[in-house]
Design an enzyme around this catalytic site. Structure first.
Site, PDB file in Angstrom:
ATOM      1  N   GLU A  83      47.913  31.228  44.297  1.00 59.25           N
ATOM      2  CA  GLU A  83      47.230  31.337  45.033  1.00 59.25           C
ATOM      3  C   GLU A  83      47.434  31.392  46.100  1.00 59.25           C
ATOM      4  OE1 GLU A  83      44.634  32.352  43.770  1.00 59.25           O
ATOM      5  OE2 GLU A  83      43.849  31.851  42.515  1.00 59.25           O
ATOM      6  N   TYR A 138      35.821  30.767  41.188  1.00 58.50           N
ATOM      7  CA  TYR A 138      34.665  31.183  41.369  1.00 58.50           C
ATOM      8  C   TYR A 138      35.121  32.739  41.782  1.00 58.50           C
ATOM      9  CZ  TYR A 138      36.939  30.979  45.937  1.00 58.50           C
ATOM     10  OH  TYR A 138      37.809  31.232  47.033  1.00 58.50           O
ATOM     11  N   GLY A 139      36.159  33.003  41.780  1.00 56.78           N
ATOM     12  CA  GLY A 139      36.190  34.379  41.938  1.00 56.78           C
ATOM     13  C   GLY A 139      37.318  35.010  40.801  1.00 56.78           C
ATOM     14  N   THR A 140      38.358  35.533  40.744  1.00 62.66           N
ATOM     15  CA  THR A 140      38.928  36.873  39.878  1.00 62.66           C
ATOM     16  C   THR A 140      39.518  35.632  38.772  1.00 62.66           C
ATOM     17  OG1 THR A 140      41.247  36.189  41.309  1.00 62.66           O
ATOM     18  CG2 THR A 140      39.429  38.268  41.558  1.00 62.66           C
ATOM     19  N   LEU A 141      39.530  34.594  39.231  1.00 62.84           N
ATOM     20  CA  LEU A 141      40.100  33.767  37.845  1.00 62.84           C
ATOM     21  C   LEU A 141      38.994  33.324  36.459  1.00 62.84           C
ATOM     22  CD1 LEU A 141      42.138  30.618  39.646  1.00 62.84           C
ATOM     23  CD2 LEU A 141      43.022  32.564  37.954  1.00 62.84           C
TER      24      LEU A 141
HETATM   25  N1  PCA Z   1      41.241  33.256  42.386  1.00 59.71           N
HETATM   26  C1  PCA Z   1      40.876  31.889  42.503  1.00 59.71           C
HETATM   27  C2  PCA Z   1      40.010  32.041  43.789  1.00 59.71           C
HETATM   28  C3  PCA Z   1      39.558  32.648  44.214  1.00 59.71           C
HETATM   29  C4  PCA Z   1      39.899  33.438  43.326  1.00 59.71           C
HETATM   30  O1  PCA Z   1      40.156  35.636  43.369  1.00 59.71           O
HETATM   31  C5  PCA Z   1      38.631  31.874  41.967  1.00 59.71           C
HETATM   32  O2  PCA Z   1      39.234  32.149  41.021  1.00 59.71           O
HETATM   33  O3  PCA Z   1      38.338  30.769  42.204  1.00 59.71           O
END
Ligand code: PCA
Length: 158
Positions: free
Chosen positions: A82, A7-10
Site C-alpha cells: 500500500e 475496504y477496497g481492492t483487498l
Molecule cells: N487496498 C486497501 C486500501 C485501499 C485498497 O485498495 C484496502 O482494500 O483496504
C-alpha cells in the site's frame, strides 16, 4: 496478532484479495464484515482508479469492509504493497461489527478497532469527488481498478 480493516481492492471478490492468501506474504484470516463507526469519504481517484479512504472523519459515508487477523509478516507486506507512508498511512479506525466467522471475541453489533489504510496525502480535488460506502471495482461508476503491473507512472502521492 493484529486486525486490519480492508475496504477496497483487498476485499473478497476484488482485484487484490489474493495477496491476503498468498502464504509467501504471511498469514491472514477473515474475522468479520464491518463498517466504520464514523463517516469517511471513500473515493475512487487518479488515473489508475484507486480507492482511497480520505482521512476526513465526519465527511462522506460509513464505509463497509472486512476485518482480517494478520501476522506481522503480512502486516509488513501490506504496508509495502500500500506504499505506506507515501500513498496511504496505516491508522486506527473504530468499527461496528456485522457478521462474524470463527472463534474470535468479535460479535455482531459490537464495536472494535483495527488498522486501516487511509490517506492524508491526497490531491486537493479528491474531497469533492463522489463517495461510495461499499467499494466494487466493477461497480456502476465505471472506474475499474488498474492493476499495479500496468501503472506507467508512480502511484499517487509517491
Ligand atoms: N487496498 C486497501 C486500501 C485501499 C485498497 O485498495 C484496502 O482494500 O483496504
Amino acid at each position: 496478532m493484529t486486525h486490519v480493516f480492508v475496504y477496497g481492492t483487498l476485499k473478497k471478490g476484488q482485484p487484490n484479495h489474493y495477496h491476503l492468501f498468498d502464504k509467501a506474504n504471511g498469514e491472514a484470516e477473515f474475522l468479520a464484515s464491518a463498517s466504520t463507526s464514523e463517516k469517511f469519504p471513500l473515493v475512487i481517484a487518479g488515473e489508475y482508479n484507486i480507492p482511497f479512504l480520505l482521512n476526513l472523519p465526519g465527511q462522506g459515508q460509513q464505509v463497509q469492509g472486512e476485518i482480517y487477523r494478520v501476522d506481522q509478516q503480512m502486516l509488513r507486506y501490506l504496508d509495502e504493497f500500500e506504499e505506506v507512508p507515501s500513498m496511504y498511512q496505516r491508522t486506527v479506525v473504530k468499527l461496528q461489527v456485522k457478521e462474524c466467522e470463527g472463534e474470535e471475541q468479535l460479535s455482531p453489533g459490537s464495536s472494535t478497532e483495527a488498522f486501516v489504510y487511509s490517506t492524508t496525502t491526497y490531491q486537493p480535488l479528491w474531497p469533492s469527488l463522489p463517495t461510495c460506502d461499499s467499494y466494487d471495482s466493477q461497480g456502476p461508476h465505471g472506474l475499474e481498478y488498474v492493476e499495479p503491473a500496468l501503472w506507467t507512472r508512480g502511484a499517487p502521492g509517491s
